[in-house]
Design an enzyme around this catalytic site. Structure first.
Site, PDB file in Angstrom:
ATOM      1  N   THR A 270       0.820  -1.214   0.000  1.00  0.00           N
ATOM      2  CA  THR A 270       0.000   0.000   0.000  1.00  0.00           C
ATOM      3  C   THR A 270       0.853   1.262   0.000  1.00  0.00           C
ATOM      4  O   THR A 270       2.001   1.236   0.482  1.00  0.00           O
ATOM      5  CB  THR A 270      -0.901  -0.015   1.261  1.00  0.00           C
ATOM      6  OG1 THR A 270      -1.436   1.281   1.480  1.00  0.00           O
ATOM      7  CG2 THR A 270      -0.117  -0.377   2.521  1.00  0.00           C
ATOM      8  N   ASP A 271       0.262   2.371  -0.459  1.00  0.00           N
ATOM      9  CA  ASP A 271       0.965   3.666  -0.386  1.00  0.00           C
ATOM     10  C   ASP A 271       1.028   4.182   1.049  1.00  0.00           C
ATOM     11  O   ASP A 271       1.786   5.109   1.342  1.00  0.00           O
ATOM     12  CB  ASP A 271       0.291   4.706  -1.308  1.00  0.00           C
ATOM     13  CG  ASP A 271      -1.171   5.010  -0.967  1.00  0.00           C
ATOM     14  OD1 ASP A 271      -1.733   4.372  -0.056  1.00  0.00           O
ATOM     15  OD2 ASP A 271      -1.752   5.898  -1.621  1.00  0.00           O
ATOM     16  N   GLU A 272       0.235   3.569   1.954  1.00  0.00           N
ATOM     17  CA  GLU A 272       0.160   4.103   3.322  1.00  0.00           C
ATOM     18  C   GLU A 272       1.474   3.934   4.085  1.00  0.00           C
ATOM     19  O   GLU A 272       1.698   4.597   5.095  1.00  0.00           O
ATOM     20  CB  GLU A 272      -1.016   3.463   4.075  1.00  0.00           C
ATOM     21  CG  GLU A 272      -2.318   3.704   3.340  1.00  0.00           C
ATOM     22  CD  GLU A 272      -3.580   3.391   4.120  1.00  0.00           C
ATOM     23  OE1 GLU A 272      -3.549   3.424   5.356  1.00  0.00           O
ATOM     24  OE2 GLU A 272      -4.603   3.124   3.464  1.00  0.00           O
TER      25      GLU A 272
ATOM     26  N   TYR B 123      -1.949  -0.554  10.998  1.00  0.00           N
ATOM     27  CA  TYR B 123      -2.057  -1.215   9.685  1.00  0.00           C
ATOM     28  C   TYR B 123      -0.841  -0.909   8.827  1.00  0.00           C
ATOM     29  O   TYR B 123      -0.158  -1.818   8.340  1.00  0.00           O
ATOM     30  CB  TYR B 123      -3.342  -0.776   8.964  1.00  0.00           C
ATOM     31  CG  TYR B 123      -3.341  -1.089   7.481  1.00  0.00           C
ATOM     32  CD1 TYR B 123      -3.318  -2.411   7.028  1.00  0.00           C
ATOM     33  CD2 TYR B 123      -3.336  -0.062   6.525  1.00  0.00           C
ATOM     34  CE1 TYR B 123      -3.291  -2.700   5.655  1.00  0.00           C
ATOM     35  CE2 TYR B 123      -3.317  -0.337   5.162  1.00  0.00           C
ATOM     36  CZ  TYR B 123      -3.292  -1.664   4.737  1.00  0.00           C
ATOM     37  OH  TYR B 123      -3.259  -1.939   3.392  1.00  0.00           O
TER      38      TYR B 123
ATOM     39  N   LYS C 143       2.195  -3.352   7.412  1.00  0.00           N
ATOM     40  CA  LYS C 143       2.495  -3.543   5.982  1.00  0.00           C
ATOM     41  C   LYS C 143       3.941  -3.120   5.695  1.00  0.00           C
ATOM     42  O   LYS C 143       4.635  -3.766   4.896  1.00  0.00           O
ATOM     43  CB  LYS C 143       1.531  -2.736   5.104  1.00  0.00           C
ATOM     44  CG  LYS C 143       0.094  -3.239   5.082  1.00  0.00           C
ATOM     45  CD  LYS C 143      -0.075  -4.626   4.480  1.00  0.00           C
ATOM     46  CE  LYS C 143       0.175  -4.665   2.981  1.00  0.00           C
ATOM     47  NZ  LYS C 143      -0.151  -6.013   2.409  1.00  0.00           N
TER      48      LYS C 143
ATOM     49  N   ASP D 244     -13.056  12.390  14.357  1.00  0.00           N
ATOM     50  CA  ASP D 244     -12.003  11.994  13.422  1.00  0.00           C
ATOM     51  C   ASP D 244     -11.327  10.697  13.859  1.00  0.00           C
ATOM     52  O   ASP D 244     -11.431  10.281  15.022  1.00  0.00           O
ATOM     53  CB  ASP D 244     -10.956  13.132  13.337  1.00  0.00           C
ATOM     54  CG  ASP D 244     -10.251  13.154  11.993  1.00  0.00           C
ATOM     55  OD1 ASP D 244     -10.412  12.192  11.209  1.00  0.00           O
ATOM     56  OD2 ASP D 244      -9.538  14.140  11.729  1.00  0.00           O
TER      57      ASP D 244
HETATM   58  P1  NAD Z   1      -9.454  -7.566   2.171  1.00  0.00           P
HETATM   59  O1  NAD Z   1      -9.430  -7.287   3.638  1.00  0.00           O
HETATM   60  O2  NAD Z   1     -10.697  -7.306   1.397  1.00  0.00           O
HETATM   61  O3  NAD Z   1      -9.058  -9.088   1.896  1.00  0.00           O
HETATM   62  C1  NAD Z   1      -8.036  -9.745   2.565  1.00  0.00           C
HETATM   63  C2  NAD Z   1      -8.179 -11.235   2.290  1.00  0.00           C
HETATM   64  O4  NAD Z   1      -7.078 -11.915   2.945  1.00  0.00           O
HETATM   65  C3  NAD Z   1      -9.471 -11.848   2.846  1.00  0.00           C
HETATM   66  O5  NAD Z   1     -10.032 -12.710   1.886  1.00  0.00           O
HETATM   67  C4  NAD Z   1      -9.008 -12.619   4.063  1.00  0.00           C
HETATM   68  O6  NAD Z   1      -9.813 -13.759   4.359  1.00  0.00           O
HETATM   69  C5  NAD Z   1      -7.601 -13.033   3.664  1.00  0.00           C
HETATM   70  N1  NAD Z   1      -6.720 -13.272   4.812  1.00  0.00           N
HETATM   71  C6  NAD Z   1      -6.576 -12.494   5.914  1.00  0.00           C
HETATM   72  N2  NAD Z   1      -5.683 -13.058   6.758  1.00  0.00           N
HETATM   73  C7  NAD Z   1      -5.246 -14.194   6.157  1.00  0.00           C
HETATM   74  C8  NAD Z   1      -4.312 -15.198   6.530  1.00  0.00           C
HETATM   75  N3  NAD Z   1      -3.654 -15.135   7.690  1.00  0.00           N
HETATM   76  N4  NAD Z   1      -4.083 -16.222   5.670  1.00  0.00           N
HETATM   77  C9  NAD Z   1      -4.765 -16.301   4.493  1.00  0.00           C
HETATM   78  N5  NAD Z   1      -5.670 -15.392   4.109  1.00  0.00           N
HETATM   79  C10 NAD Z   1      -5.901 -14.343   4.925  1.00  0.00           C
HETATM   80  O7  NAD Z   1      -8.220  -6.750   1.582  1.00  0.00           O
HETATM   81  P2  NAD Z   1      -8.039  -6.065   0.154  1.00  0.00           P
HETATM   82  O8  NAD Z   1      -8.587  -4.695   0.214  1.00  0.00           O
HETATM   83  O9  NAD Z   1      -8.481  -7.008  -0.899  1.00  0.00           O
HETATM   84  O10 NAD Z   1      -6.452  -5.937   0.116  1.00  0.00           O
HETATM   85  C11 NAD Z   1      -5.633  -6.983  -0.413  1.00  0.00           C
HETATM   86  C12 NAD Z   1      -4.171  -6.567  -0.291  1.00  0.00           C
HETATM   87  O11 NAD Z   1      -3.953  -5.346  -0.988  1.00  0.00           O
HETATM   88  C13 NAD Z   1      -3.727  -6.314   1.153  1.00  0.00           C
HETATM   89  O12 NAD Z   1      -2.425  -6.804   1.301  1.00  0.00           O
HETATM   90  C14 NAD Z   1      -3.758  -4.792   1.293  1.00  0.00           C
HETATM   91  O13 NAD Z   1      -2.811  -4.349   2.241  1.00  0.00           O
HETATM   92  C15 NAD Z   1      -3.375  -4.384  -0.119  1.00  0.00           C
HETATM   93  N6  NAD Z   1      -3.886  -3.066  -0.559  1.00  0.00           N
HETATM   94  C16 NAD Z   1      -5.225  -2.758  -0.428  1.00  0.00           C
HETATM   95  C17 NAD Z   1      -5.689  -1.530  -0.899  1.00  0.00           C
HETATM   96  C18 NAD Z   1      -7.147  -1.157  -0.815  1.00  0.00           C
HETATM   97  O14 NAD Z   1      -7.509  -0.009  -1.135  1.00  0.00           O
HETATM   98  N7  NAD Z   1      -8.049  -2.064  -0.436  1.00  0.00           N
HETATM   99  C19 NAD Z   1      -4.802  -0.626  -1.469  1.00  0.00           C
HETATM  100  C20 NAD Z   1      -3.439  -0.983  -1.591  1.00  0.00           C
HETATM  101  C21 NAD Z   1      -3.007  -2.211  -1.140  1.00  0.00           C
HETATM  102  P1  TYD Z   2     -10.784   3.824   4.162  1.00  0.00           P
HETATM  103  O1  TYD Z   2     -11.713   3.407   3.071  1.00  0.00           O
HETATM  104  O2  TYD Z   2     -10.920   3.180   5.508  1.00  0.00           O
HETATM  105  O3  TYD Z   2      -9.310   3.651   3.589  1.00  0.00           O
HETATM  106  P2  TYD Z   2      -7.879   4.185   4.188  1.00  0.00           P
HETATM  107  O4  TYD Z   2      -8.055   4.588   5.593  1.00  0.00           O
HETATM  108  O5  TYD Z   2      -7.046   2.948   4.035  1.00  0.00           O
HETATM  109  O6  TYD Z   2      -7.480   5.313   3.277  1.00  0.00           O
HETATM  110  O7  TYD Z   2     -10.922   5.399   4.365  1.00  0.00           O
HETATM  111  C1  TYD Z   2     -10.708   6.294   3.297  1.00  0.00           C
HETATM  112  C2  TYD Z   2     -10.846   7.697   3.845  1.00  0.00           C
HETATM  113  O8  TYD Z   2     -12.201   7.913   4.257  1.00  0.00           O
HETATM  114  C3  TYD Z   2     -10.003   7.940   5.085  1.00  0.00           C
HETATM  115  O9  TYD Z   2      -9.496   9.276   5.048  1.00  0.00           O
HETATM  116  C4  TYD Z   2     -10.987   7.799   6.236  1.00  0.00           C
HETATM  117  C5  TYD Z   2     -12.290   8.266   5.632  1.00  0.00           C
HETATM  118  N1  TYD Z   2     -13.515   7.617   6.180  1.00  0.00           N
HETATM  119  C6  TYD Z   2     -14.598   8.421   6.604  1.00  0.00           C
HETATM  120  O10 TYD Z   2     -14.545   9.671   6.559  1.00  0.00           O
HETATM  121  N2  TYD Z   2     -15.707   7.796   7.091  1.00  0.00           N
HETATM  122  C7  TYD Z   2     -15.807   6.438   7.187  1.00  0.00           C
HETATM  123  O11 TYD Z   2     -16.859   5.928   7.671  1.00  0.00           O
HETATM  124  C8  TYD Z   2     -14.709   5.629   6.715  1.00  0.00           C
HETATM  125  C9  TYD Z   2     -14.778   4.131   6.780  1.00  0.00           C
HETATM  126  C10 TYD Z   2     -13.592   6.275   6.215  1.00  0.00           C
END
Ligand code: NAD
Ligand code: TYD
Length: 355
Positions: free
Chosen positions: A132-134, A158, A162, A289
């Site tokens: 992630t970019d975070e 989180y 990561k 917040d």
């Molecule tokens: P998600 O939470 O929707 O899915 C995570 C999946 O991993 C689930 O299916 C869960 O059952 C599985 N999982 C969790 N713990 C596990 C374990 N110990 N062993 C096997 N499986 C396990 O997450 P996502 O949004 O699909 O993100 C997927 C990846 O991409 C993550 O690594 C996240 O950090 C990264 N990522 C997500 C975003 C985003 O915006 N969602 C952006 C950048 C990177």
């Molecule tokens: P989120 O989807 O949780 O992703 P991330 O924290 O990984 O960026 O949140 C995106 C942005 O939206 C973040 O600045 C927090 C804000 N947010 C709200 O304002 N209200 C909400 O109920 C949630 C879940 C997030």
């Protein structure tokens, strides 16, 4: 075949569905099925001969050893993680366990398996870590977007977990020569997004007539990428990325949260107008917040475009329209994921914020 971990989650399931639609190469999908994992996302490939699903944990070394030995994948794509910042604030333990220890156990199993490969298979093998970019921390308004050489400054449990996993992946390349690739992507949105994250939560709450809880002043900025574009970026990196390299992935779409919520309300006003004639905007509620809330993320995705010719296909306008329509068309899916556990989370996260 390739081994995908976390392939029942949001991005992982989109990746598996796209992979099977575009390639004849089978996928071994290892997922623990936590609250975020959902086999319903994979319903359309349940009977697909190229999809083998195994429920299991990336921390389970014995399971990993046997799966790798049996299926001999040519690559591993690691999506498995705990992924929600607010949950990491309420309870970081699972994040440390899966994101750090799990990635470590997976790297160890893969290192042993890769060490036993011979001939062409060994240098051709890839371990692609999805991050992630975070991990780069928070930017002020005028700072340039994150490049791959930006220092790591994670601010939430989180992002810290990561960041730790990214460091382990890097170390396995430098120390053992494991051919790794890391992608650091911005916020994704699209089909199968669990409604604890901003975009699906706002769509689902709006349709249910519930408050739209905006944290703080709503002016925090994220870069947004349609999930199918993230999947194509991962395929491009897997295909052509140089071992040991990091690739930032983003949508060139920086937006304040409030703009996102307004856009969703405007789309719903058009597609599902309220009988009262009022706008969904009336449901916006400002709530307490997030502690340590990162103000701005922005991705410079120039390297992946220059080296691999990848750039996103969707603009925010086209991607968000598809996403809102998907939620309108998939109300059953939404109903099924709003289990008792989901309702408990909503109570934990929002009651204390005054939503
Ligand atoms: P998600 O939470 O929707 O899915 C995570 C999946 O991993 C689930 O299916 C869960 O059952 C599985 N999982 C969790 N713990 C596990 C374990 N110990 N062993 C096997 N499986 C396990 O997450 P996502 O949004 O699909 O993100 C997927 C990846 O991409 C993550 O690594 C996240 O950090 C990264 N990522 C997500 C975003 C985003 O915006 N969602 C952006 C950048 C990177
Ligand atoms: P989120 O989807 O949780 O992703 P991330 O924290 O990984 O960026 O949140 C995106 C942005 O939206 C973040 O600045 C927090 C804000 N947010 C709200 O304002 N209200 C909400 O109920 C949630 C879940 C997030």
């Amino acid at each position: 075949m390739i081994l995908v971990t976390g392939g029942a989650g949001f991005i992982g399931s989109n990746f598996v569905l796209d992979w099977l639609a575009q390639s004849d190469e089978p996928v071994l999908n290892l997922d623990k099925l936590t609250y975020a994992g959902n086999r319903e996302n994979l319903a359309s490939v349940q009977a697909h001969a190229g999809h083998l699903f195994v429920q299991g944990d990336i921390s389970d070394s014995a399971l990993l050893d046997s799966l790798l030995a049996k299926h001999q994948p040519r690559a591993v794509v690691n999506f498995a993680a705990e992924s929600h910042v607010d949950r990491s604030i309420h309870g970081p333990e699972d994040f440390i366990q899966t994101n750090i220890m799990g990635t470590f156990r997976l790297l160890e199993a893969v290192r042993a398996y890769w060490g036993g490969l011979t001939g062409e298979a060994k240098p051709a093998f890839r371990f692609l870590h999805v991050s992630t970019d975070e991990v780069y921390g928070s930017l002020s308004k005028n700072e340039p977007a994150f490049t791959e050489s930006h220092p790591y400054e994670p601010n939430s449990p989180y992002s810290a977990s990561k960041a730790a996993s990214d460091h382990l992946v890097r170390a396995y390349h430098h120390t053992y020569g494991l051919p790794v690739l890391t992608t650091n992507c911005s916020n994704n949105y699209g089909p199968y997004h669990f409604p604890e994250k901003l975009i699906p939560l706002m769509i689902v709450n709006a349709l249910a007539g519930k408050p739209l809880p905006v944290y703080g002043d709503g002016m925090q900025i994220r870069d947004w990428l349609y999930v199918k574009d993230h999947c194509s970026a991962i395929r491009a990196v897997l295909r052509g990325g140089r071992a040991g390299e990091v690739y930032n992935v983003g949508g060139w779409n920086e937006k304040p949260n409030l703009d996102i919520v307004h856009t969703i309300c405007a789309l719903l006003d058009q597609l599902r107008p309220k009988t009262s004639g009022k706008s969904y905007r009336d449901q916006i509620t400002y709530v307490a917040d997030r502690p340590g809330h990162d103000r701005r993320y922005a991705i410079d995705a120039g390297k992946i475009e220059r080296e691999l010719g990848w750039k996103p296909v969707e603009t925010f306008e086209t991607g968000i329209a598809k996403t809102v329509q998907w939620y309108l068309d998939n109300q059953d899916w939404v109903g099924h994921v709003q289990s008792g556990a989901y309702r408990e989370w909503v109570q934990t996260n929002y009651a204390a914020r005054g939503a």
